[in-house]
Each structure stands twice: as structure tokens, then as C-alpha cells.
Design a protein around this motif. Structure first.
Motif, PDB file in Angstrom:
ATOM      1  N   TRP A  25      38.964  32.531  30.510  1.00 32.97           N
ATOM      2  CA  TRP A  25      37.959  31.472  30.565  1.00 32.97           C
ATOM      3  C   TRP A  25      36.542  32.002  30.635  1.00 32.97           C
ATOM      4  N   LEU A  26      36.395  33.252  31.109  1.00 32.73           N
ATOM      5  CA  LEU A  26      35.043  33.785  31.312  1.00 32.73           C
ATOM      6  C   LEU A  26      34.448  34.319  30.018  1.00 32.73           C
ATOM      7  N   ALA A  27      33.160  34.030  29.809  1.00 38.51           N
ATOM      8  CA  ALA A  27      32.402  34.651  28.723  1.00 38.51           C
ATOM      9  C   ALA A  27      32.052  36.083  29.123  1.00 38.51           C
ATOM     10  N   ASN A  28      31.576  36.860  28.178  1.00 37.00           N
ATOM     11  CA  ASN A  28      31.140  38.218  28.492  1.00 37.00           C
ATOM     12  C   ASN A  28      30.106  38.197  29.616  1.00 37.00           C
ATOM     13  N   GLY A  29      30.277  39.091  30.573  1.00 35.81           N
ATOM     14  CA  GLY A  29      29.325  39.173  31.685  1.00 35.81           C
ATOM     15  C   GLY A  29      29.505  38.056  32.706  1.00 35.81           C
ATOM     16  N   ARG A  80      42.799  41.028  36.612  1.00 34.55           N
ATOM     17  CA  ARG A  80      42.931  42.096  35.614  1.00 34.55           C
ATOM     18  C   ARG A  80      41.807  41.980  34.572  1.00 34.55           C
ATOM     19  N   GLY A  81      41.204  43.117  34.265  1.00 35.91           N
ATOM     20  CA  GLY A  81      40.135  43.125  33.258  1.00 35.91           C
ATOM     21  C   GLY A  81      38.776  42.781  33.826  1.00 35.91           C
ATOM     22  N   LEU A  82      38.717  42.482  35.134  1.00 38.42           N
ATOM     23  CA  LEU A  82      37.439  42.113  35.759  1.00 38.42           C
ATOM     24  C   LEU A  82      37.029  43.190  36.764  1.00 38.42           C
ATOM     25  N   GLU A  83      35.722  43.328  36.941  1.00 35.74           N
ATOM     26  CA  GLU A  83      35.197  44.260  37.944  1.00 35.74           C
ATOM     27  C   GLU A  83      35.036  43.499  39.265  1.00 35.74           C
ATOM     28  N   ILE A  84      35.627  44.042  40.324  1.00 40.65           N
ATOM     29  CA  ILE A  84      35.521  43.363  41.629  1.00 40.65           C
ATOM     30  C   ILE A  84      34.194  43.764  42.286  1.00 40.65           C
ATOM     31  N   LEU A  85      33.367  42.773  42.594  1.00 34.38           N
ATOM     32  CA  LEU A  85      32.067  43.047  43.225  1.00 34.38           C
ATOM     33  C   LEU A  85      32.145  42.936  44.752  1.00 34.38           C
ATOM     34  N   ARG A  86      32.941  41.998  45.229  1.00 38.02           N
ATOM     35  CA  ARG A  86      33.152  41.821  46.673  1.00 38.02           C
ATOM     36  C   ARG A  86      34.605  41.412  46.871  1.00 38.02           C
ATOM     37  N   GLN A  87      35.213  41.903  47.939  1.00 36.11           N
ATOM     38  CA  GLN A  87      36.579  41.478  48.264  1.00 36.11           C
ATOM     39  C   GLN A  87      36.804  41.687  49.749  1.00 36.11           C
ATOM     40  N   TYR A  88      37.100  40.625  50.467  1.00 41.41           N
ATOM     41  CA  TYR A  88      37.441  40.789  51.875  1.00 41.41           C
ATOM     42  C   TYR A  88      38.215  39.577  52.380  1.00 41.41           C
ATOM     43  N   GLU A  89      39.028  39.818  53.394  1.00 44.66           N
ATOM     44  CA  GLU A  89      39.800  38.745  54.021  1.00 44.66           C
ATOM     45  C   GLU A  89      39.132  38.402  55.350  1.00 44.66           C
ATOM     46  N   THR A  90      39.124  37.113  55.670  1.00 42.13           N
ATOM     47  CA  THR A  90      38.489  36.641  56.902  1.00 42.13           C
ATOM     48  C   THR A  90      39.516  35.916  57.762  1.00 42.13           C
ATOM     49  N   ASP A  91      39.464  36.186  59.066  1.00 44.61           N
ATOM     50  CA  ASP A  91      40.208  35.407  60.057  1.00 44.61           C
ATOM     51  C   ASP A  91      39.145  34.745  60.927  1.00 44.61           C
ATOM     52  N   ASP A  92      38.920  33.434  60.725  1.00 46.30           N
ATOM     53  CA  ASP A  92      37.843  32.779  61.484  1.00 46.30           C
ATOM     54  C   ASP A  92      38.360  32.088  62.745  1.00 46.30           C
ATOM     55  N   GLY A  93      39.626  32.407  63.097  1.00 44.34           N
ATOM     56  CA  GLY A  93      40.213  31.816  64.297  1.00 44.34           C
ATOM     57  C   GLY A  93      40.952  30.516  64.022  1.00 44.34           C
ATOM     58  N   LYS A  94      40.742  29.948  62.807  1.00 46.40           N
ATOM     59  CA  LYS A  94      41.441  28.716  62.421  1.00 46.40           C
ATOM     60  C   LYS A  94      42.183  28.886  61.106  1.00 46.40           C
ATOM     61  N   THR A 131      38.054  36.236  50.090  1.00 45.83           N
ATOM     62  CA  THR A 131      36.920  35.960  49.202  1.00 45.83           C
ATOM     63  C   THR A 131      36.854  37.095  48.179  1.00 45.83           C
ATOM     64  N   VAL A 132      36.815  36.730  46.909  1.00 39.83           N
ATOM     65  CA  VAL A 132      36.673  37.741  45.850  1.00 39.83           C
ATOM     66  C   VAL A 132      35.556  37.285  44.913  1.00 39.83           C
ATOM     67  N   ILE A 133      34.645  38.178  44.621  1.00 41.05           N
ATOM     68  CA  ILE A 133      33.653  37.923  43.570  1.00 41.05           C
ATOM     69  C   ILE A 133      33.870  39.002  42.512  1.00 41.05           C
ATOM     70  N   ALA A 134      34.034  38.567  41.274  1.00 44.06           N
ATOM     71  CA  ALA A 134      34.372  39.520  40.213  1.00 44.06           C
ATOM     72  C   ALA A 134      33.575  39.185  38.959  1.00 44.06           C
ATOM     73  N   ARG A 135      33.499  40.174  38.063  1.00 40.65           N
ATOM     74  CA  ARG A 135      32.695  40.000  36.842  1.00 40.65           C
ATOM     75  C   ARG A 135      33.461  40.552  35.634  1.00 40.65           C
ATOM     76  N   ARG A 136      33.348  39.808  34.550  1.00 39.61           N
ATOM     77  CA  ARG A 136      33.925  40.287  33.291  1.00 39.61           C
ATOM     78  C   ARG A 136      32.890  41.171  32.604  1.00 39.61           C
ATOM     79  N   GLY A 137      33.334  42.273  32.027  1.00 39.27           N
ATOM     80  CA  GLY A 137      32.412  43.208  31.366  1.00 39.27           C
ATOM     81  C   GLY A 137      31.681  42.552  30.205  1.00 39.27           C
ATOM     82  N   ASP A 138      30.656  43.230  29.675  1.00 40.61           N
ATOM     83  CA  ASP A 138      29.830  42.638  28.614  1.00 40.61           C
ATOM     84  C   ASP A 138      30.439  42.754  27.225  1.00 40.61           C
ATOM     85  N   SER A 139      31.498  43.557  27.080  1.00 40.44           N
ATOM     86  CA  SER A 139      32.008  43.701  25.706  1.00 40.44           C
ATOM     87  C   SER A 139      33.381  43.051  25.573  1.00 40.44           C
TER      88      SER A 139
END
Ligand SMILES: C[S@@+](CC[C@H](N)C(=O)[O-])C[C@H]1O[C@@H](n2cnc3c(N)ncnc32)[C@H](O)[C@@H]1O
Length: 178
Positions: free
Chosen positions: A112-116, A151-165, A170-178
Motif C-alpha cells: 500500500w505504501l508509495a516510495n518513501g 518486510r521490505g521496510l526500514e524500521i525507524l522506531r520499535q518498542y513495547e510499552t507496559d503502561d500498567g493497563k 509501537t513501530v514506525i517504518a519507512r519504505r525505501g525510495d526505489s
């Protein structure tokens, strides 16, 4: 067992919903690519509407399987009723995808993602069983699936949170430009 559409239509019709803007979306919006945005299973649309309020360059479509949800959703974005696995858009349409409090293994983000293009993904993990043992296990995300789902995406941020409830990832990822 009720299908997802029926279940969510009933919930939106019969329950009062508090739809808060996702805190990590606010925190990391600067990492997200402007352009066409898909708020996947966006529900009442508060996340997409918030992003659209940050810049006219974020042009958001909220898609959700529930027409009851869509009819109550923010009118600050376009709304389309559709199953996440059968979206009526061409491949590589979106510059950003929001996937919040939802997981459907049939969805292939890189298609679904366009380049970048970027994705903001946050959903409950298997560890959340600690807080909600009755929650449908099919909707919990196993962190071991990250390489497959992104798969095929660059992971920019990845972490699991336990907020007590809740436990969530949370994952933020990016598709390459080509
Ligand atoms: C917990 S709500 C999250 C809504 C929104 N993303 C948020 O964070 O407020 C889950 C949403 O997924 C939608 N949903 C469930 N199954 C779906 C499917 N197969 N395709 C699209 N939307 C679906 C429901 O209608 C509901 O609005």
C-alpha cells in the motif's frame, strides 16, 4: 461467533466511545511523510483528523469495516467503508498509513505504501493477556512477526510499552525510495 463488521456495528451503535488521539502519533508525527494518508480501521477517525489538522499536506482517508463507526466518524477526513484486506485503492497509493489499535495479518503494508512512504503502527501485544485474558487472542500481536509484517521496510522506531493497563507495541517504518 459474530463477524467483525457485525460486532463493531453493534459496539458503535450501543456504546459510548471515547476516542483519544494516540499519544505516540503526536510524538512522532514529524517522522511521517506528507501526502495521501490511510487511517486503516480508523474507527471514529480521531487520529487521522488530528494529523490532517497539523498540515493541509496530510490528506487523510479513514477506512473502516463498520458503517456505524464511519457514520459517527470525524468529517475532517474522507471516509470509506471497507474491509482492511479489500481496500478499493491501487497498490502503492499511500504516503503514510496509520494502523492504531488494530491488527490484521492479511494486510501487506509494503503493497500500500508509495516510495518513501511511512507507517505508524501501534497495537496490543501477546503480553496484553496479563491485563485482558478475555480479549480475542487473534487480535493480539506477536512481536516475533515484526520481520514478516514489515518486510521490505526500514524500521525507524520499535518498542513495547507496559503502561500498567495495557501492553502494546509501537513501530514506525519507512519504505525505501526505489
Ligand atoms: C479498537 S478500534 C480502533 C479504531 C481506531 N484505529 C482507534 O485507534 O481509535 C478497531 C477498529 O477496527 C475496525 N475493524 C475491525 N475489523 C476490521 C476489518 N477487517 N477491516 C477494517 N476495519 C476493521 C473496527 O470497526 C474498529 O473501528
Amino acid at each position: 461467533m459474530l463477524d467483525d463488521r457485525t460486532r463493531w456495528n453493534t459496539k458503535y451503535r450501543d456504546e459510548i466511545h471515547h476516542a483519544n488521539v494516540n499519544a505516540n502519533l503526536v510524538r512522532y508525527a514529524h517522522l511521517l511523510k506528507r501526502g495521501r494518508v490511510l487511517d486503516l480501521a480508523g474507527g471514529l477517525g480521531q487520529n487521522g483528523a488530528w494529523l490532517a489538522s497539523q498540515s493541509n499536506a496530510f490528506r487523510v482517508i479513514n477506512t473502516d469495516i463498520s458503517e456505524e463507526g464511519a457514520s459517527r466518524a470525524s468529517n475532517k477526513t474522507a471516509r470509506v467503508v471497507a474491509d482492511a484486506a479489500r481496500l478499493p485503492f491501487p497498490n502503492h497509493t499511500f504516503d503514510t498509513i496509520l494502523n492504531v489499535r488494530f491488527f490484521d495479518p492479511r494486510v501487506k503494508f509494503s503493497e500500500w505504501l508509495a516510495n518513501g512512504g511511512t507507517i505508524f503502527f501501534e497495537t496490543f501485544t501477546t503480553a496484553d493477556e496479563k491485563y485482558r485474558p478475555d480479549f480475542n487472542p487473534a487480535h493480539r500481536f506477536d512481536l516475533a512477526r515484526i520481520p514478516e509484517i514489515f518486510r521490505g521496510l526500514e524500521i525507524l522506531r520499535q518498542y513495547e510499552t507496559d503502561d500498567g493497563k495495557r501492553f502494546y507495541v509501537t513501530v514506525i517504518a519507512r519504505r525505501g525510495d526505489s
